[in-house]
Design an enzyme around this catalytic site. Sequence first.
Site, mmCIF file in Angstrom:
data_model
loop_
_atom_site.group_PDB
_atom_site.id
_atom_site.type_symbol
_atom_site.label_atom_id
_atom_site.label_comp_id
_atom_site.label_asym_id
_atom_site.label_seq_id
_atom_site.Cartn_x
_atom_site.Cartn_y
_atom_site.Cartn_z
ATOM 1 N N TYR A 146 46.662 31.305 48.881
ATOM 2 C CA TYR A 146 47.266 31.104 47.563
ATOM 3 C C TYR A 146 46.266 31.506 46.499
ATOM 4 O O TYR A 146 45.115 31.071 46.520
ATOM 5 C CB TYR A 146 47.655 29.635 47.395
ATOM 6 C CG TYR A 146 48.240 29.292 46.052
ATOM 7 C CD1 TYR A 146 49.497 29.748 45.681
ATOM 8 C CD2 TYR A 146 47.530 28.487 45.159
ATOM 9 C CE1 TYR A 146 50.042 29.413 44.448
ATOM 10 C CE2 TYR A 146 48.067 28.149 43.928
ATOM 11 C CZ TYR A 146 49.320 28.617 43.578
ATOM 12 O OH TYR A 146 49.854 28.283 42.350
ATOM 13 N N ASP A 241 38.432 34.843 46.536
ATOM 14 C CA ASP A 241 38.994 33.767 45.741
ATOM 15 C C ASP A 241 38.286 32.480 46.139
ATOM 16 O O ASP A 241 38.595 31.864 47.159
ATOM 17 C CB ASP A 241 40.505 33.659 45.982
ATOM 18 C CG ASP A 241 41.153 32.596 45.101
ATOM 19 O OD1 ASP A 241 40.423 31.727 44.581
ATOM 20 O OD2 ASP A 241 42.380 32.628 44.947
ATOM 21 N N LYS A 274 37.763 25.099 39.386
ATOM 22 C CA LYS A 274 37.576 23.735 39.865
ATOM 23 C C LYS A 274 36.174 23.192 39.598
ATOM 24 O O LYS A 274 35.899 22.687 38.520
ATOM 25 C CB LYS A 274 37.978 23.627 41.334
ATOM 26 C CG LYS A 274 39.470 23.950 41.564
ATOM 27 C CD LYS A 274 39.895 23.650 42.969
ATOM 28 C CE LYS A 274 41.333 24.055 43.249
ATOM 29 N NZ LYS A 274 42.335 23.257 42.527
#
Length: 434
Positions: A146, A241, A274
Amino acid sequence: MTPNTENNQQLFERAQRVIPGGVNSPVRAFKAVGGVPRFIKRAQGAYMWDAEDRRYIDYIGSWGPMILGHGHPAVVQAVQSALLDGFSYGAPTLREIELVDAILRLVPSMDMLRLVSSGTEAAMSAIRLARGATGRRKLIKFEGCYHGHADALLVKAGSGLATFGNPSSAGVPPEVVQHTLVLEYNNIDQLEQTFAAHGRDMACLVIEPIAGNMNFVRASMPFMQRCRELCTESGALLVFDEVMTGCRVALGGAQAVYARVLPGFQPDMTILGKVIGGGMPLAAFGAKREVMQQLAPLGPVYQAGTLSGNPVATACGLSTLTEIARSGFFDDLARKTRLLMDGLQAAADSAGVPFCVDCEGGMFGFFLLDRLPQNYAQVMRSDSARFNRLFHGMLERGIYLAPALFEAGFVSAAHSDADIAATVGAAREVFRTF
């Protein structure tokens, strides 16, 4: 503000009248596991308290950012100080430079970095930049990975989409994803065939090096090495990612983990989020100088953001990075995470429940399977009915795990050995009911 007297059920019913599904991000709705979402009113250290004042040991950590735990004193002080100077300026600040410098020291594969406000924004911008820098159209992503909810990337993604059984999303026209090639994770033969057929038109390969959106699945060393080789040979950019893994599985992210085994290994571009924001909306993407100079205002690839480099978010992120860079931090974090995983494995084994675990740094995953899966199809064989029983059994005992079979979990520096022992003890009780 009047103190709330509504319980979780009442808040959920109220939310559903004005918010689609009652939540502002789908996985929070507990749709996969059933039951009523917990509405959190405060958090501190390793704990969260819901609307009914029930305390939970938190293994979500805001889905990864809270690596120090909630309300770390140094981070709170940094944020409070920044707030007094102003919420947002829409102009450059010194702290943006300081945060970017700090990130570049930790992740040396990049020469330059652009700050944005979300992982989705970072991923979509990185893809646009890769296409602009190479002059090519096609990209490779992997089933179960994702990379945010940008249209071109909502093809057989994991995370919330896997939770709800949708391989893609309504509202995404086929022509938008026609240049997105979706391959099986850890399948070298398929990878080689795809580059043989499309390598000359391949702008980039984007991958979660440790896929946290199909729980916790590592790219094997041979697979990752082949990704690097084929990208180099074809002129495509290898895009990591690391929104979830960056400064979480190791101080230098997952790429540092792979470089321990593959000397000199580096991706061409990195997407971060994050942890680098410490819980505030902040993300980034970066690469070598010649690639990043293709971005406006230097180059023809446009990207912008009103709140990018927000002064409060950068204060939070910079303070967080300062704390996690302290000597021994990741050694202790990894020790606690492994202690939790070993304890859960032993609890399942004692009850004769098929179960397997994996972890790196402060990130972990577990499956109700006999062996660790290597791709999305294997992840889907995990026993979802038993997971739901495990989730609710743990929740009833004050342990807050991700409310979905397809999400990784997170340990923070605030978790104590006693918290982990309590978690393992709760799991032992739940497994006995299987």
